[in-house]
Enzyme design. Structure first.
Site, PDB file in Angstrom:
ATOM      1  N   SER A 174       0.904  37.092  14.172  1.00 45.01           N
ATOM      2  CA  SER A 174       2.143  37.620  13.597  1.00 45.01           C
ATOM      3  C   SER A 174       2.973  36.562  12.892  1.00 45.01           C
ATOM      4  CB  SER A 174       2.986  38.280  14.698  1.00 45.01           C
ATOM      5  OG  SER A 174       3.263  37.363  15.740  1.00 45.01           O
ATOM      6  N   ASP A 192     -17.725   3.272 -10.053  1.00 42.19           N
ATOM      7  CA  ASP A 192     -18.930   2.482 -10.259  1.00 42.19           C
ATOM      8  C   ASP A 192     -19.117   1.369  -9.246  1.00 42.19           C
ATOM      9  OD1 ASP A 192     -16.889   0.828 -10.968  1.00 42.19           O
ATOM     10  OD2 ASP A 192     -17.558   0.447 -13.026  1.00 42.19           O
ATOM     11  N   HIS A 203     -14.552  -0.048  -9.815  1.00 44.04           N
ATOM     12  CA  HIS A 203     -13.317   0.543 -10.316  1.00 44.04           C
ATOM     13  C   HIS A 203     -13.056   1.899  -9.672  1.00 44.04           C
ATOM     14  CE1 HIS A 203     -14.994  -2.058 -13.551  1.00 44.04           C
ATOM     15  NE2 HIS A 203     -13.742  -2.504 -13.554  1.00 44.04           N
TER      16      HIS A 203
END
Length: 776
Positions: free
Chosen positions: A447, A725, A728
């Protein structure tokens, strides 16, 4: 408290500090000169005086600024504080006050505004006034240092407000040059830049003090940023005239040189709540309240007040006067009785539900649901905030707009004519401009979350009070099946995310009906099936439970993805899932049936296991973002306070008056739930330390292959990885960093509060919103 005229220069209950005292459950702070005995100052003292400066009159006279001898300044207020300590500390021993100092909250300011106001009004140039600022900051710093030496551990130090938005200054320094004004809001640019200069020096000094006193919490209160919210979006606070004084003379800013509020032929507006300024100098009560909300609940304190005041759980909202009483019920000390319930018998309804913590003795009021939603959305009470930078201020009960209706004849089953008359959406400017960061919300629960399924499942059942008035009266003005006087947490979350209110599952038929998600919650639902309890000798009636709600969800997936459930993967990835609150009724039914709390405790591991299995299945289907609420403090529920009333003082929490043993049980449930969620996180980690593009291995990189070189591989979805990579960050991380810089507290002051000339800063675009900006 040390302050200038902003402590009381207003028509109502005055400044943000008074609102703060209310939010902390304290009486308004007594003025120092309004008390005589130590008992008068049991809850603190306010040393602030209207017109006070940080520096002494001599400082200004030496620099050619006339100033009265009777001007109160910060050294005088500090002297009064020392005198008070002499009264409060037994035998005059200051060491005896250490405990009191350690436990008290100190507000040092806002102070310094009059050090600039008086010279400005006398015609001194802003360039010369800037020379005063280092001395003002040095005085504030010396006061803080002395307080820390006396034992202060928690200090709040407000900055200056945006004085370029003060009506009296707007009149006095009116300019024909467009560039002198900030676009959109019309405040004087050069004056606001001076306020920011003061605040920058203050922030730097506070950082130095933190380094000198690492065991002391020094909170910077960004009055400038919090006040600017009022000027940028006045409609959010019910304000229509942010730059006009309510009480004063004529003119475009409601002020004049010859008439002031209380003097001459002044006039007073009809409704001060629609104005941000009271008298041309001081904010109105509405503006003070807006600032207080920003400080207590928002991002305008560093560090956030709610993040360090764990001992003050009552800081959730302003204005609730009866947290342990029901608005709708049968009377008595908790607003409930055995013979009358909300909607049944000779019940009565309070005049203002927003002043009550409970609606019907079982369920929170809309005001409490809203306060909880604010805490969840802003990250104060979640282990990680929702990453939605466009989340705006939540609407008030009076802002109801019927955006779309759910027909009572369109549901899967026939519904009572009195319910589900409206499924509404609130729109604000910010919501209309920004696409939702979660396009769908799916919710499971009882509820506390049911937005109308109970109407379709139980029709006109008179035993279901939520189907009948006075439920829903505050916002919808009719019963909708919600167990409150208005909206629920899920409604506020949908509103803040820019979505329509989440449709009850049983009110829709087509895939289009569920374009924004679905709500499977049903009032009275349990996590475990009735059979679980019957096998343990606990009588419960047949009721909806979590497995049933999951069955409905699977059926809906079949409707949304008729060919292959794998087609729903993207939808699952992008949706927000609310799994609960669920489990409350697994305890409520046995408690009311007389089962001992010891036996009920034995049910909790099974309840948690059911929630765990549901989350696991959702993750298996593709869910990526799930919010799992814990249990409420059930010892604060008025109905339980009535039926478990005790004559033992130790059964109650001294700070709140709630039943200690029941709240202890809620904490037990929540502890088990958090432990299980932590296990789930370990089983289903994200990829913050793994590269998307690289050569494999546990971190997605290798010695022999790099992204773009050798036999590299690229992940399917770079947005799920922290690194692109191996060297980065991914775009997702860059976006998160940018969002933190623009919207959160990772710049000082926050960029979003100071770049008034850049009002176009809104939602950050996603990778799919590519626009050609230039050719490489």
């Amino acid at each position: 408290m040390w302050n200038n005229s902003r402590a009381r220069g207003v028509h109502g209950y005055a400044s943000s500090r008074r609102a703060a005292a209310e939010a902390m459950g304290l009486p308004f702070v007594r003025p120092y000169w309004g008390g005589q005995t130590a008992g008068n100052f049991a809850s603190g003292a306010n040393f602030a005086v209207g017109g006070a400066t940080a520096l002494s009159p001599e400082f200004f006279r030496e620099r050619g600024v006339p100033m009265d001898d009777d001007t109160v300044h910060l050294d005088m207020e500090m002297e009064w504080f020392r005198d008070l300590l002499g009264m409060l500390c037994t035998g005059g021993d200051m060491d005896g006050c250490k405990g009191m100092m350690n436990q008290s909250l100190f507000l040092v300011g806002e102070i310094g505004g009059n050090d600039y106001n008086l010279p400005l009004m006398s015609g001194m140039s802003i360039e010369k006034i800037r020379n005063f600022t280092p001395s003002v900051i040095a005085k504030i710093s010396s006061i803080i240092t002395e307080l820390i030496g006396l034992g202060a551990k928690t200090l709040v130090v407000p900055g200056n407000i945006p004085i370029g938005c003060i009506p009296m200054y707007l009149m006095q320094f009116e300019s024909d040059k467009k560039e002198d004004y900030e676009p959109k809001i019309g405040c004087l640019r050069w004056m606001n830049e001076f306020s920011q200069y003061h605040n920058k020096l203050l922030v730097d000094e506070l950082e130095n003090l933190r380094k000198l006193h690492p065991d002391v919490t020094i909170i910077y209160a960004d009055y400038y940023g919090a006040a600017m919210e009022v000027f940028l979006s006045p409609e959010r606070f019910g304000i229509e005239d942010p730059l006009v004084a309510c009480c004063g003379g004529r003119g475009p800013y409601g002020v004049s040189a010859s008439v002031r509020c209380g003097y001459g032929e002044y006039k007073v507006c009809d409704d001060p709540a629609k104005y941000a300024s009271w008298d041309g100098f001081h904010p109105s009560e509405a503006a003070y309240k807006g600032i207080a909300i920003g400080l207590l609940q928002g991002s305008y304190t560093q560090p956030p007040i709610v993040s360090i005041t764990n001992s003050c759980p009552q800081i959730i909202g302003l204005g609730i006067e009866n947290p342990l009483a029901a608005c709708c019920g049968g009377g008595g000390p908790y607003g409930v009785s055995e013979t009358a319930r909300c909607g049944h018998g000779e019940y009565k309804v309070c005049d203002d539900p927003q002043l009550y913590g409970s609606w019907d003795g079982y369920h929170p009021s809309e005001a409490v649901f809203k306060a909880i939603a604010i805490g969840l959305l802003r990250g104060s009470y979640t282990q990680a905030p929702l990453a939605c930078p466009q989340i705006p201020e939540l609407g008030s009960s009076v802002e109801y707009k019927r955006e779309r209706m759910a027909s009572s004849t369109s549901g899967r089953r026939g519904a009572a004519a009195v319910v589900l008359a409206a499924v509404a959406v609130l729109l604000s400017a910010s919501q209309a401009l920004a696409a939702p960061c979660y396009p769908r919300v799916f919710s499971f629960g009882d509820s506390l979350t049911d937005t109308g399924n109970i109407a379709f499942l139980y029709g006109n059942d008179s035993r279901r009070p939520t189907l009948w008035p006075p439920y829903g009266e505050t916002f919808f003005h009719r019963a909708t099946g919600r167990a409150s006087n208005g909206r629920l947490i899920i409604d506020f979350i949908a509103d803040a995310l820019g979505l329509p209110f989440v449709r009850p599952y049983w009110s829709g038929r087509t895939a289009g009906d569920f374009a924004h998600g679905a709500n499977f919650a049903v009032g009275g639902a349990t996590a475990l099936s009735p059979d679980f309890y019957r096998e343990r000798g606990v009588h419960v009636r047949d009721t909806v439970h979590l497995d049933m709600e999951m069955n409905w969800f699977r059926d809906l997936l079949g409707l949304l993805c008729p060919d292959d459930l794998a087609d729903c993967n993207d939808m699952m990835n992008q949706s927000l899932f609310l799994v609960g609150e669920i489990g409350g009724n697994d305890y409520n039914h046995p408690l009311i049936g007389g089962v001992s709390i010891r036996k009920i405790c034995s049910f909790t591991p099974s309840v948690i296991a059911k929630i765990y299995s549901t989350i696991t299945e959702l993750i298996g289907l593709g869910a990526k973002t799930l919010v799992v609420p814990g249990n409420l403090p059930i010892g604060c529920i008025p109905y339980y306070l009535m039926i478990f009333k005790s004559g033992k003082k130790e059964d109650y929490e001294p700070e709140t008056g709630c039943l200690r043993w029941m709240n202890g049980f809620s904490q037990y449930h929540n502890k088990l739930l958090m432990d299980e969620l932590e296990n789930l996180r370990k089983l289903h980690p994200d990829n913050p330390l793994v590269a998307c593009c690289g050569g494999g291995g546990p971190y997605g990189v290798s010695e022999t292959a790099r992204c773009g070189n050798g036999e590299y591989k690229v992940c399917d979805d770079p947005q799920l990885y922290g690194s692109w990579d191996g060297f980065h960050p991914s775009e997702a991380v860059y976006k998160a960093i940018a969002t933190g810089l623009i919207w959160d507290s990772y710049t000082q002051p926050p960029i979003a509060t100071t770049t008034i000339s850049c009002l176009q800063i809104t939602e950050l675009s996603s990778s799919v919103e590519y626009k050609v900006l230039y050719d490489l």
